[in-house]
Design an enzyme around this catalytic site. Sequence first.
Site, PDB file in Angstrom:
ATOM      1  N   ARG A 127       0.836  -1.199   0.000  1.00 23.86           N
ATOM      2  CA  ARG A 127       0.000   0.000   0.000  1.00 23.86           C
ATOM      3  C   ARG A 127       0.878   1.258   0.000  1.00 23.86           C
ATOM      4  O   ARG A 127       0.584   2.237   0.680  1.00 23.86           O
ATOM      5  CB  ARG A 127      -0.952  -0.018   1.205  1.00 23.86           C
ATOM      6  CG  ARG A 127      -2.301   0.643   0.911  1.00 23.86           C
ATOM      7  CD  ARG A 127      -3.236   0.584   2.107  1.00 23.86           C
ATOM      8  NE  ARG A 127      -3.688  -0.769   2.404  1.00 23.86           N
ATOM      9  CZ  ARG A 127      -3.885  -1.256   3.612  1.00 23.86           C
ATOM     10  NH1 ARG A 127      -3.640  -0.510   4.671  1.00 23.86           N
ATOM     11  NH2 ARG A 127      -4.307  -2.486   3.787  1.00 23.86           N
ATOM     12  N   ARG A 141      -3.814   6.411   0.790  1.00 21.39           N
ATOM     13  CA  ARG A 141      -4.469   7.603   1.325  1.00 21.39           C
ATOM     14  C   ARG A 141      -3.558   8.468   2.184  1.00 21.39           C
ATOM     15  O   ARG A 141      -3.884   9.613   2.477  1.00 21.39           O
ATOM     16  CB  ARG A 141      -5.704   7.187   2.131  1.00 21.39           C
ATOM     17  CG  ARG A 141      -6.836   6.646   1.271  1.00 21.39           C
ATOM     18  CD  ARG A 141      -7.975   6.097   2.116  1.00 21.39           C
ATOM     19  NE  ARG A 141      -7.570   4.901   2.852  1.00 21.39           N
ATOM     20  CZ  ARG A 141      -8.373   4.231   3.672  1.00 21.39           C
ATOM     21  NH1 ARG A 141      -9.607   4.658   3.884  1.00 21.39           N
ATOM     22  NH2 ARG A 141      -7.943   3.145   4.289  1.00 21.39           N
ATOM     23  N   ARG A 193      -8.147  10.828  -5.795  1.00 15.96           N
ATOM     24  CA  ARG A 193      -9.357  10.178  -5.300  1.00 15.96           C
ATOM     25  C   ARG A 193     -10.513  11.153  -5.136  1.00 15.96           C
ATOM     26  O   ARG A 193     -11.682  10.763  -5.174  1.00 15.96           O
ATOM     27  CB  ARG A 193      -9.069   9.488  -3.962  1.00 15.96           C
ATOM     28  CG  ARG A 193      -8.437   8.136  -4.115  1.00 15.96           C
ATOM     29  CD  ARG A 193      -9.416   7.059  -4.552  1.00 15.96           C
ATOM     30  NE  ARG A 193     -10.242   6.590  -3.445  1.00 15.96           N
ATOM     31  CZ  ARG A 193     -11.520   6.801  -3.310  1.00 15.96           C
ATOM     32  NH1 ARG A 193     -12.163   7.503  -4.215  1.00 15.96           N
ATOM     33  NH2 ARG A 193     -12.200   6.334  -2.268  1.00 15.96           N
ATOM     34  N   ASP A 250      -6.769  -3.656  -6.780  1.00  7.99           N
ATOM     35  CA  ASP A 250      -7.369  -4.192  -5.562  1.00  7.99           C
ATOM     36  C   ASP A 250      -7.494  -5.704  -5.716  1.00  7.99           C
ATOM     37  O   ASP A 250      -7.420  -6.236  -6.835  1.00  7.99           O
ATOM     38  CB  ASP A 250      -8.745  -3.564  -5.320  1.00  7.99           C
ATOM     39  CG  ASP A 250      -9.288  -3.889  -3.929  1.00  7.99           C
ATOM     40  OD1 ASP A 250      -8.836  -3.238  -2.968  1.00  7.99           O
ATOM     41  OD2 ASP A 250     -10.122  -4.799  -3.808  1.00  7.99           O
ATOM     42  N   TYR A 299     -14.123 -13.192   1.266  1.00  2.62           N
ATOM     43  CA  TYR A 299     -14.851 -11.977   0.877  1.00  2.62           C
ATOM     44  C   TYR A 299     -16.200 -12.353   0.250  1.00  2.62           C
ATOM     45  O   TYR A 299     -17.240 -11.778   0.568  1.00  2.62           O
ATOM     46  CB  TYR A 299     -14.040 -11.170  -0.128  1.00  2.62           C
ATOM     47  CG  TYR A 299     -13.153 -10.112   0.485  1.00  2.62           C
ATOM     48  CD1 TYR A 299     -13.700  -8.974   1.075  1.00  2.62           C
ATOM     49  CD2 TYR A 299     -11.774 -10.236   0.459  1.00  2.62           C
ATOM     50  CE1 TYR A 299     -12.889  -7.998   1.626  1.00  2.62           C
ATOM     51  CE2 TYR A 299     -10.947  -9.266   1.011  1.00  2.62           C
ATOM     52  CZ  TYR A 299     -11.508  -8.143   1.593  1.00  2.62           C
ATOM     53  OH  TYR A 299     -10.711  -7.182   2.140  1.00  2.62           O
TER      54      TYR A 299
END
Length: 624
Positions: A306, A310, A319, A355, A432
């Site tokens: 990552r 963010r 974003r 992702d 998931y």
Amino acid sequence: MTQLILRAGGVPCVSPSMREISLDSDRNLVDFANHLMTGQIDVAIFLTGVGTRLLMECIERHVPNERFRDSLRDIPTIARGPKPLKVLREMGIHPTFCAPEPNTWREILSVLDTHLPIANRTVAVQEYGIPNTSLIAGLEARGASVESIKVYRWGLPLQTDALQENIRRIVRGEIDVVLFTAAQQVVHLMKMAQELDLHSNLLRGLQQTVVASIGPTTSEMLRFHDIAVDFVPSHPKMGHLVHESTQQAQLLQAKKKKMSTRVKPTGPKNEGPKNESTIQHPSYHSPFMQACRREPVPYTPVWLMRQAGRYMAEYRAVRAETTFLQLCKNPQLCSEVMCTAVDRLGVDAAIIFSDLLPILEPMGIELEFTPGDGPKIHNPIRAAEDVNRVLELEDTEPLHFVFETVAATRRDLPESIPLIGFAGAPFTLASYAIEGGASRNFLHTKTLMYRDPTAWHELMQRLSRSIIRYLNAQIAAGAQAVQLFDSWVGCLGTEDYRTFVMPYIKQIVRGLAAEAPLIHFAAGNPALLPLLSEAGGDVIGIDWRIGLAEAWEAVGHHKGVQGNLDPAILLADRKVLAQRTAEVLTQAAGRSGHIFNLGHGVHQQTPVDNVRALVDEVHELSSR
């Protein structure tokens, strides 16, 4: 079949590929009859018309005709489809149930689950050529005791000239569409190709033809032999197969040709030499790639999971203009955010910006990324019938944006920086899809895994084969290495990992292209590390829950390792950051094969300057 193809306007090249061979002894069938007549059989399942007829004819040569049939009428009976149903009715036996289309073992189990509990009951299964291991496992998982009735075995035709010639036609590129109407045809085709020393050539030839399968069982066998299925008819009947495949053949051929030019095929790890173009790429001799091969390096290479996220203002600016899923589907923006991170941080490798979950969309999973809540699955998998609707990723075209991201990022990066592709591991993707999103206890996942192992293994097979195609397409598009993320597998103990996960990791490792090193990362349970190493991977990723020295000992020094600073350390002051970084490097002891990374992804609250300081610290300390 010849007449059907002619009627559809095609040129038939039809070859017999299988025949039924009677068993040498009737003992097994007579034993079944005696068990039935003495009340030891509770349920009988008939899988084929030919097998049912042979079974009845043989038994009635040895035991009283009406007594046997009366005994069969006294118990619940299930016909797999119209052929055994017809034979049984001709003999005056009306089956209790007939499995609906597409008449596979899954429909049989579904009928039982709906109408007939079989726990603690003895179920007889008339086999067809070879045991149906999936059906038997499903019956046993429901508590049944299974008695298999072998009626005949499969063999090659007495004359194989036509089959051999069809193999050569496929190899020469003279066939446009190949139709398979039975799973055993696939087995015999591959066997004959091996005898002709044309196995690899045949697989390459099938990559250029439209492969049409009559139904799910045949499709599974094709996939088992690494043959992608391009078409399945609306009904599992030969007329539908011929008519519908003929109608769509031209479109399917064009699509296949487009994909073959977009992504060049790569060989699996256990086949052939490494791809020369990958070896000649300037990044091949980078510290990261050398560490993957456990070669000496001038300093410890470092990259971060990552690393474009963010915590970076540049990423937040991008974003603000788009949703996360829209960003993942915009190759140029994905390249921009990753190349910006690489340039600003000075790391030794880039990983594509994407992702874990987009691979699930073309597999029939309805995926949404909701603001603040993360990924949400709108049609979660909770039972065997839900597994049936999961589509295997035969065609990677729906994920073209990922491969274009690979190509764009590779093009925009400095040539000396390797690019890493990635995918979620089967367990994490399955979790998931089953949980419907994030989970703390994975109750739905474990419930399916424990209650219906047959459905679990089927789901893992579909995911594993899809992941192989997905990662190989990333490698073909320009990734120098790939990482398999098993972020959630730490919820399992060692025995469950070995039973329910390891076989599928091994399958992926065997299927990946030889030239790209595989980083196998799992989080949450250090006790799994020896099993991760056994499952495979050139480099084993380590999280922060165990010291690196101890972890490497558990993995084995014949493997490289990646890790393993706690991501929260990046929130500390520079003195603590330097101290903890030095501790990780000290535990690595200068051994070849260490790639510095975090034990998981960079936290959103992390100061960018601390990340840059970490990279500099790793380079400086390890180069001394």
